[in-house]
Design a protein around this motif. Structure first.
Motif, short mmCIF file in Angstrom:
data_model
loop_
_atom_site.label_atom_id
_atom_site.label_comp_id
_atom_site.label_asym_id
_atom_site.label_seq_id
_atom_site.Cartn_x
_atom_site.Cartn_y
_atom_site.Cartn_z
N GLU A 115 -3.87 3.12 3.03
CA GLU A 115 -2.81 3.98 2.48
C GLU A 115 -3.36 4.93 1.41
N LEU A 116 -4.22 4.42 0.54
CA LEU A 116 -4.78 5.28 -0.51
C LEU A 116 -5.68 6.37 0.08
N GLY A 123 0.81 -1.21 0.00
CA GLY A 123 0.00 0.00 0.00
C GLY A 123 0.84 1.26 0.00
N LEU A 127 -4.36 9.83 0.39
CA LEU A 127 -4.31 10.70 -0.79
C LEU A 127 -5.45 11.71 -0.80
N GLY A 167 -6.21 7.24 -7.23
CA GLY A 167 -6.05 6.60 -5.93
C GLY A 167 -7.13 7.01 -4.95
N GLN A 168 -7.55 8.30 -5.01
CA GLN A 168 -8.64 8.75 -4.15
C GLN A 168 -9.92 7.97 -4.44
N ILE A 209 -4.12 -1.63 1.77
CA ILE A 209 -3.96 -0.77 0.59
C ILE A 209 -4.97 0.37 0.63
N ILE A 237 2.35 1.76 -3.51
CA ILE A 237 1.37 2.26 -4.49
C ILE A 237 1.08 3.74 -4.24
N ARG A 238 0.88 4.11 -2.97
CA ARG A 238 0.58 5.51 -2.65
C ARG A 238 1.73 6.43 -3.07
N SER A 277 -9.78 4.51 -3.09
CA SER A 277 -9.79 4.41 -1.63
C SER A 277 -11.19 4.34 -1.05
N MET A 321 1.91 6.88 -6.83
CA MET A 321 0.86 7.77 -7.34
C MET A 321 1.19 9.23 -7.07
#
Length: 550
Positions: free
Chosen positions: A91-92, A56, A95, A74-75, A88, A59-60, A78, A63
């Motif tokens: 973490e997203l 996670g 964003l 990503g928002q 994951i 990936i964040r 999430s 991005m």
């Protein structure tokens, strides 16, 4: 054609993914497979340190490095914790309002350029530490000279060029898709990207966002469901937005909501009601409803009120799309799959020759498993995937104007799932839609629409004598009809005859409607005659619509 700089950007995307140890994403993406050899170049491969961090986090961070469009993606992801592993999704979620901020010096520079005045003359207090930082802008708190607390939203430096660069890549890929992909005609990638492009460009104009906020505030003035903060227009500029500062509990902080004694079932139901009220009653909806933009006023826990912020993305529908969507939703609720199938053909979303019974059967297969279950047992995302499978089967074209609506509905479902998993989305929405449909066909609504159309109808009636005079003149001169014998012209003649009938019905309907309105407005007796004129005029108007039986 894809230009060299766009190819370079795609290579850069792959390099960033590899840098953050996301080689599995590179391998899974067909466009990047031909350049997978990049990972073998020293300095471009995957470091052991990158692989050691949680997926996670990788990936964040990837991005964030790739820029605003990837952050917004990503928002959106999430909000669908039902579709992602929890670590994951957590973490997203960062964003939404915790993107790394830009320095205070840059904020000061942009404000000085926007106002042409020193900061000390504009605000009694300005806090350099940002309250929140997102993909396109960041927010600071301040105090106006008159003592009002405010937030100051400032665009990120260079964000317009970054978004333009990545959207150009999407346009190029959409062009290639339409050229070489068999599914492109139905999915219309160019139009989809164009809609996305327009949405993002609108979001970069903070004066437009201020206008959106003002409209939404008027729509919900005095409502217990939703509060929209006031815009401080004298301080707003295209790159700066200043609004009332609000205080509430972020809707993503469910533990705090429970501590405040918030009725979670009522809160979730209110969210659904707000969505359908915006779409169908106001035809103006907040289309970026991720948790970073939604707060809750805890003052009345039994009737919790939402507070919305960030109005850069809003949507609206045409009257015909509104009508077809409302009727389709209600037909789904009643499991009237034949009606659903007919609506999709009548709206033009399916080809006119499509067999209704086959579409009906396909919709029944998709929808039956989802009914009579609480929201926690229904994945609307999976439901849409199955609907798209049906759409592909019948070559249904994607409707780009509905993409924002679909995205917002997915956000609403994601929020509802977090707040109160047992909420039945369908049961909550059905009475709202039924009330809207009743209002649409009520006598008061019909008279109101007639009142709005009177100028147009009156203008048509005024043109009738001139048109009749021209027809009589042509008849007297023997020029009224020209007969041409050709079998290929017969369909055109039939269409012209139908058009004449529709115009006559429209004009006659207009005259009857005006007569009925005047009869009732002047309180002439008997009033039943006035209503008879209204009903007859309305019937002729309906018959004059394209596609009505001749």
């Amino acid at each position: 054609m894809i230009r060299p700089r766009q190819v370079w950007r795609m290579l850069h995307i792959q390099r960033v993914l590899l840098k953050h140890g996301l080689d599995e994403l590179v391998s899974a993406t067909h466009l990047f497979r031909p350049v997978a050899w990049l990972r073998r170049i020293p300095g471009l491969g995957i470091s052991k340190a990158a692989r050691a961090r949680p997926m996670g986090v990788r990936i964040r961070e990837a991005m964030v490095e790739l820029g605003p469009i990837f952050v917004k993606f990503g928002q959106a992801l999430s909000t669908r914790r039902d579709l992602l592993p929890r670590e994951i999704a957590d973490e997203l979620a960062k964003l939404q309002d915790r993107v790394p901020p830009f320095p205070a010096e840059e904020t000061h520079r942009q404000l000085a350029a926007a106002y042409k005045r020193p900061l000390e003359e504009l605000f009694a207090r300005f806090d350099d530490e940002p309250l929140a930082a997102a993909s396109i802008a960041q927010v600071h708190t301040a105090c106006l000279p008159d003592g009002r607390e405010a937030i100051v939203k400032v665009l990120r430096p260079g964000v317009r060029a970054q978004i333009r660069r990545d959207v150009d890549v999407l346009h190029a890929l959409a062009g290639l898709a339409e050229r070489y992909w068999s599914e492109a005609r139905r999915l219309r990638p160019r139009e989809v990207v164009r809609e996305f492009d327009n949405t993002l460009m609108n979001e970069l104009d903070l004066m437009r966002e201020a206008a959106n906020a003002a409209q939404l505030r008027r729509n919900f003035e005095g409502s217990p469901l939703l509060y929209v903060p006031e815009v401080y227009w004298d301080w707003c500029r295209p790159g700066v937005l200043v609004m009332e500062r609000i205080h509430g509990i972020n809707i993503g902080q469910t533990a705090r909501l429970h501590e405040a004694g918030i009725d979670m079932r009522r809160l979730a139901a209110n969210g659904v009601e707000i969505f359908f009220t915006q779409v169908f009653r106001h035809n103006f909806f907040h289309a970026d409803m991720h948790p970073g933009n939604i707060f809750v006023n805890p003052e009345n826990p039994a009737q919790p009120q939402y507070i919305a912020v960030d109005f850069g993305i809003v949507g609206s529908l045409s009257a015909s799309d509104q009508q077809y969507l409302a009727e389709s939703f209600l037909a789904f609720f009643k499991r009237d799959y034949q009606r659903v199938a007919r609506l999709h053909v009548e709206s033009g979303w399916l080809a006119p020759g499509t067999r209704i019974d086959e579409v009906e059967s396909a919709f029944r297969t998709v929808c039956e498993p989802i009914f009579n279950k609480p929201l926690k047992d229904i994945s609307f995302g999976q439901f849409l995937v199955r609907l798209f499978t049906v759409a592909r089967q019948f070559e249904m074209e994607v409707q780009p104007q509905l993409i924002l609506l679909e995205k917002t509905l997915l956000n609403v479902e994601g929020l509802g799932r977090e707040l109160y998993p047992d909420l039945d989305l369908w049961e909550t929405a059905q009475p709202i839609l039924e009330e809207w449909m009743r209002e649409r066909v009520s006598g008061r609504a019909i008279v109101e629409r007639l009142r709005e159309q009177l100028p147009e109808v009156g203008e048509t009636i005024q043109e009738l004598p001139q048109a009749l005079h021209a027809i009589l003149q042509r008849a007297a001169a023997g020029k009224l009809q020209v007969e041409v014998k050709h079998p290929g012209l017969e369909p055109l003649r039939a269409e012209l005859r139908a058009g004449r009938r529709q115009r006559w019905r429209s004009s006659a309907g207009g005259a009857l409607l005006i007569g009925g309105v005047l009869w009732l407005g002047l309180q002439t007796t008997p009033p039943a005659a006035g209503w008879a004129l209204l009903i007859a005029g309305l019937a002729l108007f309906l018959l004059s619509r394209p596609g009505s039986s001749s």
